[in-house]
Enzyme design. Structure first.
Site, PDB file in Angstrom:
ATOM      1  N   ASN A 164      39.479  18.733  32.384  1.00 47.49           N
ATOM      2  CA  ASN A 164      39.880  17.693  31.439  1.00 47.49           C
ATOM      3  C   ASN A 164      40.445  18.279  30.146  1.00 47.49           C
ATOM      4  O   ASN A 164      39.932  18.018  29.046  1.00 47.49           O
ATOM      5  CB  ASN A 164      38.695  16.771  31.135  1.00 47.49           C
ATOM      6  CG  ASN A 164      39.126  15.364  30.781  1.00 47.49           C
ATOM      7  OD1 ASN A 164      40.319  15.060  30.708  1.00 47.49           O
ATOM      8  ND2 ASN A 164      38.162  14.497  30.554  1.00 47.49           N
ATOM      9  N   ASP A 256      37.911   9.409  35.381  1.00 48.86           N
ATOM     10  CA  ASP A 256      36.458   9.564  35.244  1.00 48.86           C
ATOM     11  C   ASP A 256      35.721   8.786  36.331  1.00 48.86           C
ATOM     12  O   ASP A 256      34.745   9.274  36.902  1.00 48.86           O
ATOM     13  CB  ASP A 256      36.003   9.068  33.869  1.00 48.86           C
ATOM     14  CG  ASP A 256      36.704   9.773  32.722  1.00 48.86           C
ATOM     15  OD1 ASP A 256      37.041  10.956  32.875  1.00 48.86           O
ATOM     16  OD2 ASP A 256      36.910   9.129  31.674  1.00 48.86           O
TER      17      ASP A 256
END
Length: 305
Positions: A164, A256
């Site tokens: 990320n 996510d």
């Protein structure tokens, strides 16, 4: 002793979303929390959010929100005078952009109590963290965190990590590369996003990302938006098609929630390819609601249908 649940490590922020004229909706979200939210919905077991919290009214309400939804904070420290970070979502159609206020958030001190950190990771089935978790920490705290994660892994926890990469959180690309490489060395499942890896490492294809990360991680799932995810492990690779949503409402939290769906499926021993199919279904449902968190029943329906 039996494993007691799942834990995610990072920063849950105050989220301003759904702007309607001068009014905004206040919620709670953050990359690792969004994933834990999906895991809590889909596994039904113990879920612990490992962070640090302030002692202000917003922090109290944040912890109350967790409790109302069956998510604990374990022995995470409370920092006197600290408060949560804040971000606002601005939408252009369904695509989102973010404005952040997080430089002094309490979560930056999540590794300040090494004993509490170790206790929170003790005896978990799964421990999940991200590159954002690393980025908000001082270098010494990153080392403390990775040491604790390594100990949890040695004790039997499965470790999952999403790099990320967010450039604005790092002083430079080289620092991010080094920290993320160290994190990959202590994990079992990696969940990178291809455009991030292109930006961070210059990868030309998802296969190149899988090959590079696969040198240190045995199970790699390369997400790529509406394009197929590449599942790689055990010497095999397979593309798993994403689900096209004709009219998405808000893409916040899609990746996510994919991670949460994937990890939930792997915890019940589905194959990596089948887990990716379930994860795509969960992500497709999440982009049909505003904000990063979809209702638990909606996530469950998507997961099992």
């Amino acid at each position: 002793m039996m494993s007691k649940g799942v834990a995610a490590i990072g920063e849950c922020m105050l989220e301003l979303s759904g702007q309607n004229g001068p009014d905004w909706r206040l919620g709670f979200a953050g990359d690792t929390f969004n994933t834990l939210w999906a895991l809590a919905a889909l596994t039904g077991g113990s879920a612990t959010y490992v962070s640090a919290f302030g002692d202000d009214p917003f922090s109290h309400r944040q912890i109350e929100f967790f409790t109302e939804n069956g998510i604990g904070v374990g022995t995470s420290p409370v920092i006197p005078g600290a408060r949560p970070g804040l971000y606002a979502i601005t939408l252009d159609g369904a695509e989102r952009s973010f404005t952040y206020w997080r430089s002094d958030s309490a979560a930056r001190q999540l590794a300040s109590d090494t004993a509490a950190l170790a206790k929170n990771l003790e005896n978990q089935s799964l421990v999940y963290f991200s590159g954002i978790t690393l980025a908000i920490l001082h270098p010494d705290a990153r080392t403390t965190l990775l040491d604790a994660i390594s100990s949890a892994r040695a004790a039997g926890s499965r470790i999952a990590f999403d790099p990320n990469y967010r450039p604005r959180l790092w002083p430079d690309r080289e620092t991010a590369q080094a920290a993320i490489t160290d994190a990959l060395a202590v994990c079992d499942i990696a969940l990178p996003t291809f455009p991030d890896e292109q930006m961070l490492h210059g990868d030309r294809t998802p296969a190149e990302t899988a090959e590079r990360i696969g040198q240190s991680v045995r199970e790699v799932i390369v997400k790529n938006g509406e394009l197929p995810a590449l599942v790689s492990g055990g010497g095999e690779r397979q593309e798993v098609a994403a689900i096209h949503v004709a009219r998405p409402v808000d893409t916040t939290g899609a990746g996510d929630s994919f991670n949460g769906g994937y990890l939930a499926a792997r915890l019940i021993s589905l194959s990596p390819a089948d887990a990716a199919r379930r994860a795509h279904r969960v992500a497709a449902r999440v982009v049909q609601v505003r904000g990063a968190l979809a209702p638990f029943d909606m996530l469950r329906e998507a997961f099992i249908e």
